[in-house]
Scaffold this motif. Structure first.
Motif, PDB file in Angstrom:
ATOM      1  N   GLY A  56       1.474 -16.467  -1.783  1.00  0.00           N
ATOM      2  CA  GLY A  56       0.116 -16.554  -2.292  1.00  0.00           C
ATOM      3  C   GLY A  56      -0.356 -15.196  -2.769  1.00  0.00           C
ATOM      4  O   GLY A  56       0.413 -14.222  -2.798  1.00  0.00           O
ATOM      5  N   PRO A  57      -1.634 -15.085  -3.117  1.00  0.00           N
ATOM      6  CA  PRO A  57      -2.147 -13.808  -3.635  1.00  0.00           C
ATOM      7  C   PRO A  57      -2.161 -12.686  -2.603  1.00  0.00           C
ATOM      8  O   PRO A  57      -2.161 -11.517  -2.961  1.00  0.00           O
ATOM      9  N   TRP A  58      -2.185 -13.024  -1.298  1.00  0.00           N
ATOM     10  CA  TRP A  58      -2.069 -12.014  -0.236  1.00  0.00           C
ATOM     11  C   TRP A  58      -0.657 -12.127   0.326  1.00  0.00           C
ATOM     12  O   TRP A  58      -0.289 -13.147   0.921  1.00  0.00           O
ATOM     13  N   ASN A  59       0.146 -11.098   0.170  1.00  0.00           N
ATOM     14  CA  ASN A  59       1.526 -11.160   0.660  1.00  0.00           C
ATOM     15  C   ASN A  59       2.024  -9.772   1.028  1.00  0.00           C
ATOM     16  O   ASN A  59       1.402  -8.756   0.693  1.00  0.00           O
ATOM     17  N   LEU A  60       3.142  -9.737   1.726  1.00  0.00           N
ATOM     18  CA  LEU A  60       3.710  -8.486   2.230  1.00  0.00           C
ATOM     19  C   LEU A  60       4.710  -7.856   1.273  1.00  0.00           C
ATOM     20  O   LEU A  60       5.282  -6.803   1.571  1.00  0.00           O
ATOM     21  N   GLY A  61       4.949  -8.514   0.146  1.00  0.00           N
ATOM     22  CA  GLY A  61       5.860  -7.962  -0.840  1.00  0.00           C
ATOM     23  C   GLY A  61       7.272  -7.793  -0.297  1.00  0.00           C
ATOM     24  O   GLY A  61       7.795  -8.640   0.415  1.00  0.00           O
ATOM     25  N   ARG A  62       7.879  -6.657  -0.567  1.00  0.00           N
ATOM     26  CA  ARG A  62       9.265  -6.424  -0.166  1.00  0.00           C
ATOM     27  C   ARG A  62       9.429  -6.248   1.339  1.00  0.00           C
ATOM     28  O   ARG A  62      10.549  -6.272   1.855  1.00  0.00           O
ATOM     29  N   PHE A  63       8.309  -6.055   2.045  1.00  0.00           N
ATOM     30  CA  PHE A  63       8.385  -5.907   3.495  1.00  0.00           C
ATOM     31  C   PHE A  63       8.307  -7.249   4.223  1.00  0.00           C
ATOM     32  O   PHE A  63       8.362  -7.297   5.454  1.00  0.00           O
ATOM     33  N   SER A  64       8.182  -8.317   3.475  1.00  0.00           N
ATOM     34  CA  SER A  64       7.996  -9.627   4.067  1.00  0.00           C
ATOM     35  C   SER A  64       9.132 -10.010   5.019  1.00  0.00           C
ATOM     36  O   SER A  64       8.902 -10.399   6.163  1.00  0.00           O
ATOM     37  N   MET A  65      10.363  -9.883   4.569  1.00  0.00           N
ATOM     38  CA  MET A  65      11.512 -10.316   5.370  1.00  0.00           C
ATOM     39  C   MET A  65      11.727  -9.444   6.608  1.00  0.00           C
ATOM     40  O   MET A  65      11.885  -9.972   7.715  1.00  0.00           O
ATOM     41  N   PRO A  66      11.737  -8.105   6.490  1.00  0.00           N
ATOM     42  CA  PRO A  66      11.926  -7.307   7.715  1.00  0.00           C
ATOM     43  C   PRO A  66      10.802  -7.477   8.725  1.00  0.00           C
ATOM     44  O   PRO A  66      11.053  -7.520   9.932  1.00  0.00           O
ATOM     45  N   ILE A  67       9.556  -7.581   8.257  1.00  0.00           N
ATOM     46  CA  ILE A  67       8.445  -7.783   9.185  1.00  0.00           C
ATOM     47  C   ILE A  67       8.573  -9.141   9.871  1.00  0.00           C
ATOM     48  O   ILE A  67       8.351  -9.276  11.078  1.00  0.00           O
ATOM     49  N   GLY A  68       8.957 -10.159   9.113  1.00  0.00           N
ATOM     50  CA  GLY A  68       9.165 -11.474   9.715  1.00  0.00           C
ATOM     51  C   GLY A  68      10.291 -11.474  10.726  1.00  0.00           C
ATOM     52  O   GLY A  68      10.227 -12.162  11.756  1.00  0.00           O
ATOM     53  N   ALA A  69      11.351 -10.707  10.465  1.00  0.00           N
ATOM     54  CA  ALA A  69      12.473 -10.619  11.401  1.00  0.00           C
ATOM     55  C   ALA A  69      12.046  -9.953  12.709  1.00  0.00           C
ATOM     56  O   ALA A  69      12.425 -10.391  13.803  1.00  0.00           O
ATOM     57  N   VAL A  70      11.247  -8.874  12.619  1.00  0.00           N
ATOM     58  CA  VAL A  70      10.746  -8.204  13.822  1.00  0.00           C
ATOM     59  C   VAL A  70       9.847  -9.160  14.621  1.00  0.00           C
ATOM     60  O   VAL A  70       9.935  -9.235  15.853  1.00  0.00           O
ATOM     61  N   ALA A  71       8.991  -9.886  13.928  1.00  0.00           N
ATOM     62  CA  ALA A  71       8.108 -10.850  14.596  1.00  0.00           C
ATOM     63  C   ALA A  71       8.918 -11.899  15.348  1.00  0.00           C
ATOM     64  O   ALA A  71       8.627 -12.227  16.505  1.00  0.00           O
TER      65      ALA A  71
END
Length: 568
Positions: free
Chosen positions: A453-468
């Motif tokens: 969507g219009p608010w997103n983590l960009g290229r950090f999305s996958m690593p941040i999701g993995a840490v979570a």
């Protein structure tokens, strides 16, 4: 017949349960605004008034977080398991994982701003064939966390009220029966408040959350300023080496495990940041405002919560005395150690009022979750729980369904502190299992099927999701550890989380295997739409031929007239 011009799902910034080629139909008689178009692309017709702003949504979420009452209620775990070390650097470690969960959840909310929230996201993102099961597990886990929110908060508030009575009259010792009745009274008051119209709820929560913030700041200043430890022959504050280095032996496990076990207080305190997701259908500019509210709630709450932890860690005199006090409330006992009685009562009064605001915020958020799941027929008698009151335009039936369930849970009070304490563990475990299931699916199974969507983590999305995902995978079993081991472990000292959470979830899975897998297919859209040239309403084809027109326009013969939907 008037024309209604709509974008296809592929042209909206959503990841939807509807195929990209579908075009939502508008037979409401009025033009949709942008929020309503986004919701329609997710398969749902607008049913609520959008009277929540970013600030209002943040206020409700921050009220559900309720830093001051949450901290006071869970001090037994945060300080009792690992002492001041768990409260100082332990909080920072936990917040890294929690903020990753919040960021990943906010990203999902921006792409799927619907009351179903995490449950909807799991259904859409799961691999083919697994959506209904993923949605089923996520939904029930989230609901268990939500439905225990108000009872646990109100139990803590009731305990503080009765502790005030004990401070004023030392001969008075609260009974389980009195705690139960007072907690039930708070539950039913909040049920009435949560049944009010949305505009009233917005005003109430603006006031409640503002008070929460002001009360927190007052307490952060008042405790260090008024703290008097000289009666114990101690300095103004504890030494930093002790605060950051001493680990209280509150469990039979090694120090590192004890610190991780103390995270239950942090996780339970921070588990309210999902509220904006469930309020998205009542928020304007939802696919931006709601994820911002999620991220801000976690970030602001985590920062101020750490300050509060440090204040207590630097001023506490006797941890064992606070935990074992006859007051039955460690936060109240801690205050008695360091403050004059009138200031103790003032701090507790602020905490009680903040706790009252937090309890009604929890009741509101839980009712929206119940409504969303009932809309998809997850519950027995769902037709009653998904009803929206025509006068208040709120899901009143869902409010009182949750209220009755929460009241029944409060009978755990009569089982002792460990039994009623299980509603805190279940709240933390159930919430974060639900939070992370769609995040885990998003990181490891989705690939390119997720449309940010219009608010997103960009290229950090996958690593941040993995840490979570890794953080929650580590914490779920640890939150079920008992504080004692060996011969000291029996029915009175065990951690009842595995029973109170595991039992219902086991029954939910049995229900799935025996029956639900045959009829539950995940989110059930309730909006007419065009799919492969056929009009579909609530999953059923109702006839009408369609053909492609110019510039993506599709014409559908309907009732002798013509409906045009497509590019604007």
């Amino acid at each position: 017949m008037a024309s209604n011009r709509r974008l296809s799902v592929a042209q909206e910034p959503v990841t939807s349960v509807l195929p990209d080629g579908d075009i939502p139909l508008n037979d409401s008689g009025k033009e949709w605004n942008q929020d309503e178009e986004v919701l329609a692309a997710l398969g749902y017709k607008p049913e609520f008034k959008r009277e929540f702003s970013l600030w209002t949504t943040f206020c409700i979420s921050f009220a559900v977080l309720g830093l001051l009452p949450s901290f006071a209620t869970t001090l037994f775990y945060g300080m009792g398991y690992a002492g001041t070390a768990g409260m100082s650097w332990g909080w920072l470690v936990a917040m890294v994982g929690i903020q990753c969960v919040a960021g990943s959840m906010a990203e999902l909310c921006s792409a799927m701003p619907t009351s179903g929230g995490l449950y909807y996201a799991s259904a859409v993102l799961a691999p083919p064939g697994w959506g209904p099961l993923a949605s089923w597990v996520t939904g029930w886990s989230n609901w268990l966390g939500q439905v225990t929110g108000a009872p646990s908060v109100n139990y803590g508030t009731a305990a503080m009220i009765l502790a005030c009575a004990s401070i004023q009259n030392p001969s008075y010792v609260p009974t389980n029966y009195q705690t139960f009745l007072l907690t039930v009274l708070l539950m039913w008051i909040h049920g009435i408040m949560a049944s009010l119209p949305t505009r009233w709820l917005a005003k109430i929560n603006n006031v409640g959350s503002t008070f929460n913030i002001i009360a927190l700041i007052i307490v952060l200043i008042l405790i260090p300023a008024a703290c008097d430890r000289t009666a114990y022959g101690l300095g103004k504050f504890n030494a930093s080496s002790a605060v950051w280095g001493d680990i209280y032996q509150g469990t039979d496990f090694p120090d590192g495990i004890s610190v991780l076990m103390s995270f239950i207080g942090i996780i339970w305190t921070m588990s309210g940041f999902d509220s904006p997701f469930h309020l998205a259908e009542e928020c304007s500019n939802a696919n931006i405002a709601s994820p911002r509210a999620i991220f801000l709630t976690s970030a602001v709450g985590g920062t101020f919560g750490w300050f509060l932890q440090l204040v207590v860690a630097y001023t506490v005199v006797d941890i064992t005395g606070a935990l074992d006090s006859s007051l039955g409330q460690p936060f109240a006992a801690y205050l008695v150690q360091i403050l004059p009685q009138r200031i103790v009562l003032a701090v507790l009064s602020l905490t009680i009022i903040a706790g009252f605001a937090m309890g009604q915020g929890c009741m509101i958020a839980a009712s929206r979750v119940t409504f969303a799941y009932a809309r998809d027929d997850c519950f027995p008698l769902s037709k009653y729980w998904k009803h929206v009151n025509t006068r208040t335009q709120t899901p009143v039936n869902a409010v009182w369904f949750n209220n009755v369930i929460g009241t029944l849970l409060l009978f755990l009070i009569f089982g002792g502190e460990l039994a009623i304490g299980a509603i805190f563990s279940i709240g933390a475990t159930a919430a974060f299992v639900a939070f992370t299931t769609p995040i885990f699916i998003r990181v490891f199974f989705v690939g390119s099927r997720f449309r940010p969507g219009p608010w997103n983590l960009g290229r950090f999305s996958m690593p941040i999701g993995a840490v979570a995902s890794a953080f929650v995978a580590l914490m779920v079993p640890i939150l079920s550890f008992p504080s004692v081991t060996g011969s000291a472990l029996d029915s009175t000292t065990m951690n009842w989380t595995c029973v109170v959470y595991g039992g219902p979830m086991f029954l939910v899975l049995v229900w799935w295997i025996v029956s639900a897998r045959k009829w539950f297919k995940g989110p059930k859209v309730n909006l007419g739409h065009l799919m492969h040239g056929r009009e579909v309403i609530e999953g059923k084809e109702v006839g009408g031929e369609a053909s492609s027109g110019d510039e993506g326009t599709v014409e559908l013969a309907k009732d002798g007239g013509e409906v045009k939907v497509g590019g604007r």
